[in-house]
Design a protein around this motif. Structure first.
Motif, PDB file in Angstrom:
ATOM      1  N   TRP A 223      50.147 -38.274   7.761  1.00  0.00           N
ATOM      2  CA  TRP A 223      49.932 -36.833   7.646  1.00  0.00           C
ATOM      3  C   TRP A 223      49.029 -36.346   8.772  1.00  0.00           C
ATOM      4  CZ3 TRP A 223      51.756 -33.653   3.600  1.00  0.00           C
ATOM      5  CH2 TRP A 223      52.457 -34.329   2.589  1.00  0.00           C
ATOM      6  N   GLY A 224      49.268 -35.111   9.188  1.00  0.00           N
ATOM      7  CA  GLY A 224      48.358 -34.476  10.113  1.00  0.00           C
ATOM      8  C   GLY A 224      47.176 -33.876   9.365  1.00  0.00           C
ATOM      9  N   GLN A 225      46.289 -33.247  10.118  1.00  0.00           N
ATOM     10  CA  GLN A 225      45.066 -32.706   9.523  1.00  0.00           C
ATOM     11  C   GLN A 225      45.255 -31.293   8.987  1.00  0.00           C
ATOM     12  OE1 GLN A 225      45.807 -32.520  12.672  1.00  0.00           O
ATOM     13  NE2 GLN A 225      45.284 -30.404  13.199  1.00  0.00           N
ATOM     14  N   GLY A 226      46.368 -30.654   9.368  1.00  0.00           N
ATOM     15  CA  GLY A 226      46.672 -29.315   8.887  1.00  0.00           C
ATOM     16  C   GLY A 226      46.227 -28.220   9.847  1.00  0.00           C
ATOM     17  N   THR A 227      46.892 -27.087   9.733  1.00  0.00           N
ATOM     18  CA  THR A 227      46.523 -25.904  10.500  1.00  0.00           C
ATOM     19  C   THR A 227      46.655 -24.695   9.577  1.00  0.00           C
ATOM     20  OG1 THR A 227      46.920 -24.661  12.558  1.00  0.00           O
ATOM     21  CG2 THR A 227      48.859 -25.528  11.438  1.00  0.00           C
TER      22      THR A 227
ATOM     23  N   GLU B 105      51.660 -14.152   0.831  1.00  0.00           N
ATOM     24  CA  GLU B 105      51.775 -15.359   0.013  1.00  0.00           C
ATOM     25  C   GLU B 105      52.129 -16.605   0.823  1.00  0.00           C
ATOM     26  OE1 GLU B 105      53.320 -12.433  -0.476  1.00  0.00           O
ATOM     27  OE2 GLU B 105      55.387 -12.712  -1.216  1.00  0.00           O
ATOM     28  N   ASP B 106      52.398 -16.441   2.112  1.00  0.00           N
ATOM     29  CA  ASP B 106      52.601 -17.594   2.991  1.00  0.00           C
ATOM     30  C   ASP B 106      51.275 -18.148   3.519  1.00  0.00           C
ATOM     31  OD1 ASP B 106      55.418 -15.862   4.337  1.00  0.00           O
ATOM     32  OD2 ASP B 106      55.463 -17.536   2.913  1.00  0.00           O
ATOM     33  N   THR B 107      50.192 -17.473   3.221  1.00  0.00           N
ATOM     34  CA  THR B 107      48.879 -17.946   3.653  1.00  0.00           C
ATOM     35  C   THR B 107      48.584 -19.314   3.053  1.00  0.00           C
ATOM     36  OG1 THR B 107      47.972 -15.731   3.928  1.00  0.00           O
ATOM     37  CG2 THR B 107      46.395 -17.514   3.535  1.00  0.00           C
ATOM     38  N   ALA B 108      48.294 -20.272   3.931  1.00  0.00           N
ATOM     39  CA  ALA B 108      48.065 -21.647   3.479  1.00  0.00           C
ATOM     40  C   ALA B 108      47.674 -22.512   4.669  1.00  0.00           C
ATOM     41  CB  ALA B 108      49.336 -22.216   2.839  1.00  0.00           C
ATOM     42  N   VAL B 109      47.194 -23.691   4.353  1.00  0.00           N
ATOM     43  CA  VAL B 109      47.070 -24.748   5.359  1.00  0.00           C
ATOM     44  C   VAL B 109      48.409 -25.464   5.402  1.00  0.00           C
ATOM     45  CG1 VAL B 109      45.882 -26.839   6.073  1.00  0.00           C
ATOM     46  CG2 VAL B 109      44.598 -24.997   4.973  1.00  0.00           C
ATOM     47  N   TYR B 110      48.974 -25.571   6.577  1.00  0.00           N
ATOM     48  CA  TYR B 110      50.279 -26.192   6.765  1.00  0.00           C
ATOM     49  C   TYR B 110      50.100 -27.586   7.366  1.00  0.00           C
ATOM     50  CZ  TYR B 110      52.687 -21.888   5.619  1.00  0.00           C
ATOM     51  OH  TYR B 110      53.176 -20.781   4.950  1.00  0.00           O
ATOM     52  N   TYR B 111      50.832 -28.534   6.792  1.00  0.00           N
ATOM     53  CA  TYR B 111      50.766 -29.923   7.210  1.00  0.00           C
ATOM     54  C   TYR B 111      52.158 -30.428   7.580  1.00  0.00           C
ATOM     55  CZ  TYR B 111      46.402 -29.846   4.477  1.00  0.00           C
ATOM     56  OH  TYR B 111      45.164 -29.544   3.968  1.00  0.00           O
ATOM     57  N   CYS B 112      52.213 -31.363   8.524  1.00  0.00           N
ATOM     58  CA  CYS B 112      53.448 -32.108   8.747  1.00  0.00           C
ATOM     59  C   CYS B 112      53.203 -33.561   8.369  1.00  0.00           C
ATOM     60  CB  CYS B 112      53.916 -31.985  10.190  1.00  0.00           C
ATOM     61  SG  CYS B 112      52.774 -32.569  11.445  1.00  0.00           S
TER      62      CYS B 112
ATOM     63  N   ALA C 127      62.361 -38.754   9.653  1.00  0.00           N
ATOM     64  CA  ALA C 127      62.287 -37.488   8.926  1.00  0.00           C
ATOM     65  C   ALA C 127      60.880 -36.910   9.059  1.00  0.00           C
ATOM     66  CB  ALA C 127      62.623 -37.701   7.457  1.00  0.00           C
ATOM     67  N   ILE C 128      60.825 -35.616   9.287  1.00  0.00           N
ATOM     68  CA  ILE C 128      59.554 -34.917   9.398  1.00  0.00           C
ATOM     69  C   ILE C 128      59.540 -33.791   8.374  1.00  0.00           C
ATOM     70  CG2 ILE C 128      58.028 -33.539  10.850  1.00  0.00           C
ATOM     71  CD1 ILE C 128      58.267 -36.408  11.782  1.00  0.00           C
ATOM     72  N   GLY C 129      58.531 -33.772   7.541  1.00  0.00           N
ATOM     73  CA  GLY C 129      58.410 -32.729   6.532  1.00  0.00           C
ATOM     74  C   GLY C 129      57.254 -31.790   6.845  1.00  0.00           C
ATOM     75  N   TRP C 130      57.432 -30.542   6.433  1.00  0.00           N
ATOM     76  CA  TRP C 130      56.344 -29.553   6.500  1.00  0.00           C
ATOM     77  C   TRP C 130      55.949 -29.188   5.080  1.00  0.00           C
ATOM     78  CZ3 TRP C 130      53.490 -27.776  10.503  1.00  0.00           C
ATOM     79  CH2 TRP C 130      53.958 -28.030  11.807  1.00  0.00           C
ATOM     80  N   PHE C 131      54.649 -29.087   4.865  1.00  0.00           N
ATOM     81  CA  PHE C 131      54.082 -28.818   3.554  1.00  0.00           C
ATOM     82  C   PHE C 131      52.999 -27.761   3.714  1.00  0.00           C
ATOM     83  CE2 PHE C 131      56.105 -32.526   1.712  1.00  0.00           C
ATOM     84  CZ  PHE C 131      56.341 -33.282   2.842  1.00  0.00           C
ATOM     85  N   ARG C 132      52.614 -27.158   2.592  1.00  0.00           N
ATOM     86  CA  ARG C 132      51.518 -26.200   2.671  1.00  0.00           C
ATOM     87  C   ARG C 132      50.705 -26.234   1.395  1.00  0.00           C
ATOM     88  NH1 ARG C 132      54.853 -20.408   2.462  1.00  0.00           N
ATOM     89  NH2 ARG C 132      55.279 -20.390   0.204  1.00  0.00           N
ATOM     90  N   GLN C 133      49.459 -25.853   1.544  1.00  0.00           N
ATOM     91  CA  GLN C 133      48.572 -25.755   0.394  1.00  0.00           C
ATOM     92  C   GLN C 133      47.802 -24.455   0.486  1.00  0.00           C
ATOM     93  OE1 GLN C 133      45.905 -29.088  -0.239  1.00  0.00           O
ATOM     94  NE2 GLN C 133      45.659 -28.537  -2.379  1.00  0.00           N
TER      95      GLN C 133
ATOM     96  N   GLY D 152      48.701 -24.205  16.096  1.00  0.00           N
ATOM     97  CA  GLY D 152      49.458 -22.961  16.127  1.00  0.00           C
ATOM     98  C   GLY D 152      49.141 -21.987  15.011  1.00  0.00           C
ATOM     99  N   GLY D 153      48.289 -22.400  14.102  1.00  0.00           N
ATOM    100  CA  GLY D 153      47.918 -21.490  13.032  1.00  0.00           C
ATOM    101  C   GLY D 153      47.053 -20.348  13.546  1.00  0.00           C
ATOM    102  N   GLY D 154      46.845 -19.366  12.689  1.00  0.00           N
ATOM    103  CA  GLY D 154      46.023 -18.232  13.066  1.00  0.00           C
ATOM    104  C   GLY D 154      46.205 -17.092  12.091  1.00  0.00           C
TER     105      GLY D 154
END
Length: 127
Positions: free
Chosen positions: A117-121, A89-96, A33-39, A8-10
């Motif tokens: 962990w997922g691979q990120g989007t 500033e929300d630009t990042a790779v997002y992971y769950c 529990a499911i967490g969302w993270f970003r880098q 869903g990223g883009g």
């Protein structure tokens, strides 16, 4: 096989919206529990928010409160991160990620105990 796959990223303009998906396989996502993270580029990974097995939401970042929401679709075995009013500033790779502890709450320390962990989007917010 236990697996998480984000999508869903883009590229979106500032003020726009994206909905990220975290599809689970090999386990029932709603039980954990499911967490969302970003880098972001050049920065360390940070916790964004988390939803517990009882659907309690924990925000790790004040900057996303009122803009980001998390939900689960049990029929699709998928978690969603709805991101509105996006900023550069929300630009990042997002992971769950998940801890695979049945009935778990969200950890106080983002990511603590989460080892799947997922691979990120990649979400890019730019004009």
């Amino acid at each position: 096989q236990v697996r998480l796959v984000e999508s869903g990223g883009g590229l979106v303009q500032p003020g726009g919206s994206l909905r990220l998906s975290c599809a689970a396989s090999g386990f029932t996502l709603d039980d954990y529990a499911i967490g969302w993270f970003r880098q972001a580029p050049g920065k360390e990974r940070e916790g964004v928010l988390c939803i517990s097995s009882s659907d309690e939401v924990t925000y790790y970042l004040d900057s996303v409160k009122g803009r980001f929401t998390i939900s689960n679709d049990n029929a699709e075995n998928t978690a969603y991160l709805q991101m509105n009013s996006l900023k550069p500033e929300d630009t990042a790779v997002y992971y769950c990620a998940t801890d695979l502890e049945r009935g778990s709450n969200c950890p106080r320390v983002p990511g603590y105990g989460m080892y799947v962990w997922g691979q990120g989007t990649l979400a890019t917010v730019s004009a």
